[in-house]
Design a protein around this motif. Structure first.
Motif, short mmCIF file in Angstrom:
data_model
loop_
_atom_site.label_atom_id
_atom_site.label_comp_id
_atom_site.label_asym_id
_atom_site.label_seq_id
_atom_site.Cartn_x
_atom_site.Cartn_y
_atom_site.Cartn_z
N ASN A 278 -4.25 -0.36 5.33
CA ASN A 278 -4.74 -1.51 4.59
C ASN A 278 -4.58 -2.82 5.36
OD1 ASN A 278 -5.78 -2.86 2.22
ND2 ASN A 278 -3.68 -3.52 1.79
N CYS A 279 -3.35 -3.06 5.94
CA CYS A 279 -3.11 -4.33 6.64
C CYS A 279 -2.85 -4.14 8.13
CB CYS A 279 -1.93 -5.08 6.00
SG CYS A 279 -0.32 -4.26 6.21
N GLY A 280 -2.60 -2.95 8.57
CA GLY A 280 -2.42 -2.69 9.99
C GLY A 280 -1.01 -2.81 10.50
N GLN A 281 -0.04 -3.16 9.65
CA GLN A 281 1.35 -3.30 10.11
C GLN A 281 1.93 -1.94 10.45
OE1 GLN A 281 4.30 -6.21 8.47
NE2 GLN A 281 5.29 -4.38 7.63
N GLU A 282 2.78 -1.89 11.47
CA GLU A 282 3.40 -0.64 11.88
C GLU A 282 4.36 -0.16 10.80
OE1 GLU A 282 5.82 1.33 15.69
OE2 GLU A 282 5.63 -0.86 15.48
N ASN A 283 4.29 1.12 10.51
CA ASN A 283 5.15 1.72 9.49
C ASN A 283 6.45 2.16 10.16
OD1 ASN A 283 6.22 2.91 7.24
ND2 ASN A 283 4.94 4.76 7.34
N HIS A 284 7.39 1.23 10.24
CA HIS A 284 8.61 1.48 10.99
C HIS A 284 9.75 0.70 10.33
CE1 HIS A 284 11.01 0.97 14.98
NE2 HIS A 284 11.57 1.83 14.16
N ASP A 285 10.76 1.42 9.84
CA ASP A 285 11.91 0.81 9.19
C ASP A 285 12.94 0.41 10.24
OD1 ASP A 285 13.90 -0.06 7.56
OD2 ASP A 285 14.33 1.88 6.62
N LEU A 286 13.14 -0.90 10.42
CA LEU A 286 14.09 -1.39 11.41
C LEU A 286 15.51 -1.51 10.88
CD1 LEU A 286 11.97 -4.21 13.09
CD2 LEU A 286 12.51 -1.96 14.02
N ASN A 287 15.71 -1.28 9.59
CA ASN A 287 17.03 -1.37 8.99
C ASN A 287 17.79 -0.06 9.22
OD1 ASN A 287 19.23 -2.32 7.57
ND2 ASN A 287 18.37 -1.79 5.55
N VAL A 288 18.21 0.12 10.46
CA VAL A 288 18.85 1.37 10.88
C VAL A 288 20.10 1.03 11.69
CG1 VAL A 288 16.69 2.68 10.94
CG2 VAL A 288 17.40 1.42 12.96
N PRO A 289 20.99 2.02 11.92
CA PRO A 289 22.18 1.76 12.73
C PRO A 289 21.83 1.33 14.15
CG PRO A 289 22.40 3.82 11.52
CD PRO A 289 20.98 3.35 11.34
N VAL A 290 22.77 0.64 14.81
CA VAL A 290 22.55 0.15 16.16
C VAL A 290 22.25 1.30 17.12
CG1 VAL A 290 23.65 -1.02 18.12
CG2 VAL A 290 24.00 -1.88 15.79
N LYS A 291 22.94 2.43 16.92
CA LYS A 291 22.72 3.58 17.79
C LYS A 291 21.25 4.01 17.75
CE LYS A 291 24.10 8.40 18.44
NZ LYS A 291 24.98 9.50 17.94
N TYR B 197 0.84 -1.20 0.00
CA TYR B 197 0.00 0.00 0.00
C TYR B 197 0.88 1.25 0.00
CZ TYR B 197 -3.46 3.42 1.58
OH TYR B 197 -4.27 4.53 1.70
N SER B 198 0.58 2.21 -0.88
CA SER B 198 1.34 3.46 -0.97
C SER B 198 0.72 4.49 -0.04
CB SER B 198 1.35 3.98 -2.41
OG SER B 198 2.02 3.06 -3.27
#
Length: 306
Positions: A27-40, A16-17
């Protein structure tokens, strides 16, 4: 508080855009959160979710350490939004506390001195199988190796006649030989014991200040803040002892705890210095007695469950 999180422009789950920045996919209820980030970034997010890692945290810690009783007083009068909630703060600090405690028990030099161990069993003569001699228990028996200490312990167990006491001592010796597994079980049970101790101490406060007609929750908040401070001080003292070998701060820690408790009681319950001192003495005695009973109970439960 706005959380510092990366957002997708398109839901990775259903495609879904997003027309605008959303926290959840409509549309599906998943949290919009990018976990591919630095450890900090992940550490900051963890602290945000655990204790709201911002100016609120620093203000809470400052008042907790240097203004005894002020956090409890502000909570009781309803000024709560500017500070970390007491229970959340306690959980976070207790996690750090038991982590540091585990490190200290695993540190080199911690434990029994294998060169000289004193074993005393009143009223029992113990035969030493390694030297074919008799150790008289009117004085502490001194052995010179871990193997010999174990042999003396086993001999002492064999000399015990009472079956109930012998079973209990056998379990205790077995638990003491359990190594890391036994240690972790004891730490786990100790954390649960401290969790139970807080409401019990709050009940003592309720009894001591019954005439003030305060709700039990007010005393509970005092107990939570107090034990959080105790944990912080022990964390600092234990960490310093790990860094500086031989540094003994136990006496100073006890004195600091008593002084802190005195001024916290004075701040929250608004009594004179004399009245506060008269409450402090029996309250401290009962607390130490209760703590000792709880610790012995924790050890007994750990041994029975081993």
């Amino acid at each position: 508080m706005r959380k510092n999180r990366r957002k997708f422009t398109q839901c990775p789950n259903c495609g879904y855009s997003f027309e605008e920045v959303n926290n959840y996919c409509p549309n599906c209820g998943q949290e919009n959160h990018d976990l591919n980030v630095p450890v900090k970034h992940l550490i900051v997010e963890f602290l945000e979710g655990t204790i709201h890692y911002d100016t609120k945290t620093w203000r809470t810690i400052k008042y907790l350490l240097f203004r005894p009783g002020l956090l409890t007083e502000k909570f009781n009068i309803g000024q709560r939004a500017a500070y970390v909630p007491p229970f959340r703060l306690y959980v976070f600090v207790s996690i750090v506390f038991f982590f540091v405690l585990a490190l200290s028990t695993n540190a080199p030099g911690v434990g029994t001195d294998q060169k000289e161990v004193q074993v005393t069993v009143p009223g029992v003569h113990i035969e030493d199988p390694l030297t074919d001699s008799v150790l008289y228990t009117s004085e502490p028996a001194v052995v010179t190796s871990e193997a010999q200490a174990i042999a003396v312990s086993d001999s002492a167990l064999q000399a015990i006649e009472d079956p109930t006491f012998k079973t209990a001592m056998t379990r205790l010796v077995s638990f003491s030989k359990g190594g890391e597994q036994a240690k972790q079980k004891l730490l786990k049970n100790t954390s649960f014991m401290m969790f139970i101790l807080m409401p019990f101490f709050a009940y003592l406060l309720y009894l001591f200040y019954y005439k003030q007609r305060r709700n039990y929750v007010e005393h509970l908040m005092f107990s939570i803040h107090l034990h959080t401070f105790f944990f912080v001080i022990i964390i600092i003292a234990t960490s310093l002892a790990l860094v500086f070998s031989g540094l003994d701060l136990e006496g100073w820690v006890v004195v600091l705890m008593l002084v802190y408790l005195f001024f916290a009681l004075k701040q929250v319950y608004k009594q004179s210095y004399g009245q506060t001192l008269l409450k402090l003495i029996p309250l401290s005695f009962l607390y130490c007695l209760t703590l000792a009973i709880f610790l012995l109970g924790t050890l007994a439960v750990s041994v029975m469950m081993s």
